[in-house]
Design a protein around this motif. Sequence first.
Motif, PDB file in Angstrom:
ATOM      1  N   UNK A  40      41.274  -0.096 -47.322  1.00 59.13           N
ATOM      2  CA  UNK A  40      40.898  -1.352 -47.938  1.00 59.13           C
ATOM      3  C   UNK A  40      42.759  -1.959 -47.958  1.00 59.13           C
ATOM      4  N   UNK A  41      42.791  -0.865 -48.267  1.00 61.79           N
ATOM      5  CA  UNK A  41      45.057  -1.211 -47.532  1.00 61.79           C
ATOM      6  C   UNK A  41      45.387  -1.642 -46.791  1.00 61.79           C
ATOM      7  N   UNK A  42      44.886  -1.206 -45.715  1.00 62.00           N
ATOM      8  CA  UNK A  42      45.392  -1.399 -44.453  1.00 62.00           C
ATOM      9  C   UNK A  42      44.584  -3.090 -44.284  1.00 62.00           C
ATOM     10  N   UNK A  43      43.599  -3.101 -44.865  1.00 62.64           N
ATOM     11  CA  UNK A  43      42.898  -4.456 -44.234  1.00 62.64           C
ATOM     12  C   UNK A  43      42.184  -5.777 -45.545  1.00 62.64           C
ATOM     13  N   UNK A  44      43.463  -5.604 -46.037  1.00 67.34           N
ATOM     14  CA  UNK A  44      43.117  -6.405 -47.380  1.00 67.34           C
ATOM     15  C   UNK A  44      43.605  -8.290 -46.995  1.00 67.34           C
TER      16      UNK A  44
ATOM     17  N   UNK B 213      32.309  -3.283 -42.852  1.00 66.01           N
ATOM     18  CA  UNK B 213      31.616  -2.106 -42.189  1.00 66.01           C
ATOM     19  C   UNK B 213      32.641  -0.822 -41.672  1.00 66.01           C
ATOM     20  N   UNK B 214      33.586  -1.326 -41.499  1.00 64.86           N
ATOM     21  CA  UNK B 214      34.866  -0.461 -41.542  1.00 64.86           C
ATOM     22  C   UNK B 214      35.161   0.689 -42.925  1.00 64.86           C
ATOM     23  N   UNK B 215      35.586  -0.273 -43.647  1.00 69.39           N
ATOM     24  CA  UNK B 215      35.710   0.283 -45.181  1.00 69.39           C
ATOM     25  C   UNK B 215      34.567   1.203 -45.171  1.00 69.39           C
TER      26      UNK B 215
ATOM     27  N   UNK C 263      34.119 -15.393 -42.192  1.00 65.76           N
ATOM     28  CA  UNK C 263      33.240 -14.623 -42.370  1.00 65.76           C
ATOM     29  C   UNK C 263      33.131 -13.601 -41.636  1.00 65.76           C
ATOM     30  N   UNK C 264      32.826 -13.417 -39.498  1.00 62.98           N
ATOM     31  CA  UNK C 264      32.798 -12.453 -38.742  1.00 62.98           C
ATOM     32  C   UNK C 264      34.182 -11.085 -39.954  1.00 62.98           C
ATOM     33  N   UNK C 265      35.375 -11.887 -39.986  1.00 61.41           N
ATOM     34  CA  UNK C 265      36.188 -10.779 -40.294  1.00 61.41           C
ATOM     35  C   UNK C 265      36.053 -10.098 -41.680  1.00 61.41           C
TER      36      UNK C 265
ATOM     37  N   UNK D 213      43.109  -8.109 -38.124  1.00 59.00           N
ATOM     38  CA  UNK D 213      42.552  -6.879 -39.011  1.00 59.00           C
ATOM     39  C   UNK D 213      44.092  -6.301 -38.121  1.00 59.00           C
ATOM     40  N   UNK D 214      44.314  -6.341 -36.542  1.00 61.08           N
ATOM     41  CA  UNK D 214      45.506  -5.482 -36.461  1.00 61.08           C
ATOM     42  C   UNK D 214      46.891  -5.425 -37.090  1.00 61.08           C
TER      43      UNK D 214
END
Length: 352
Positions: free
Chosen positions: A223-227, A206-208, A198-200, A244-245
């Motif tokens: 969106x592509x980087x964090x998918x 928020x980033x998107x 949920x936190x992720x 995310x990293x």
Amino acid sequence: MSEPPSVPPTGGPEPSNQSYPPPQPGYGPGYPPPPHPGYGYPPSQPAPGQYPPGQYPTGQYAAGPPPGSPYPPNDPTKLDFGKAFSWSWDRFRDNLWPMLLPGILMFVAVLVFGGLMIPAGIWAFSNLETTTDAYGYSTTTGSVNAGGLLLMVLLGILLTIALIYLYMAVYAGSIRTVNGEPVTNRTFLTTIRFWPLLGTMILVGIVVTIGLILCIIPGLIAMVLLQFAPFFVVDRKMGPIAAMSASSQLVRQRVGDSVLVFIAIYGINYLGQALLYIGSIFTMPFTALLHAYSYRRMSGAPIAYDTAVQPGWPTTPPGAAPQYGAQYPPNPPYPPQNPPQQYGPGSYGPPS
């Protein structure tokens, strides 16, 4: 004194006081030329899954033939979209009802909570009255009913929680499927690591959102980087920031495949939503399987019911229930570290 003959005598016993060395290899008929230094044959490699404990292929022959070889390289992390769609469709077709349950429940939740929000909204704003004067100006008078407004907000929160939970359960179910676990009605209805996931999802959102505000393009890139971040949380037991990293690093290693996966998944889901959202009941679990397969393939991890595995990894046996996060290293790329213990020929698991 005469010179010794240059060839052995043609008849009679060979003189004992003379010896004739054999022809040098490469200088006579029937002998191949000696190999050039540095161009010897590569060392033979054992079959996948049969390496000695703690040993895996290394060097140029582990990743494929050497440069200039006429044979194509064997890259186990290269995504084959035809195989990805075929694998996802086979799993979806064979477990149709359990995979449709989350979408059906989402649709029911929207109907129920949405249906209740309509009368709550009417109740909340029933005291408002709008009047129009002779010049065409409208004036709204009255007060908002606090009870109706509170009920409407509460119903909206409950609907959001239900949709997020079911969406997270689909992520978990897709990982269970690529692990080869039996698919039951609970497979796509129960979550794994609820709070970290949920936190992720909140952080990614928020980033998107910030990226979309900044001329849209940064948001699409995010969106592509964090998918793949939710999969790293569920599958590798990572925290939100680490996941995310890791997702960003994996996408940068496989930019072309990652972009195509993103387009395919969002395109299919958009078609499902265009069909009055009923199509999403079918497209959501299918695209989750496609996403999970792509994540596992590009990270080099094993996939159940799939034969194209990374050298040294056996195919995940159907029915296995691995401990999430214990199989793979925490950061990409993901070469195998410790081979599974093999108890018998072709089997992985304790003897029955």
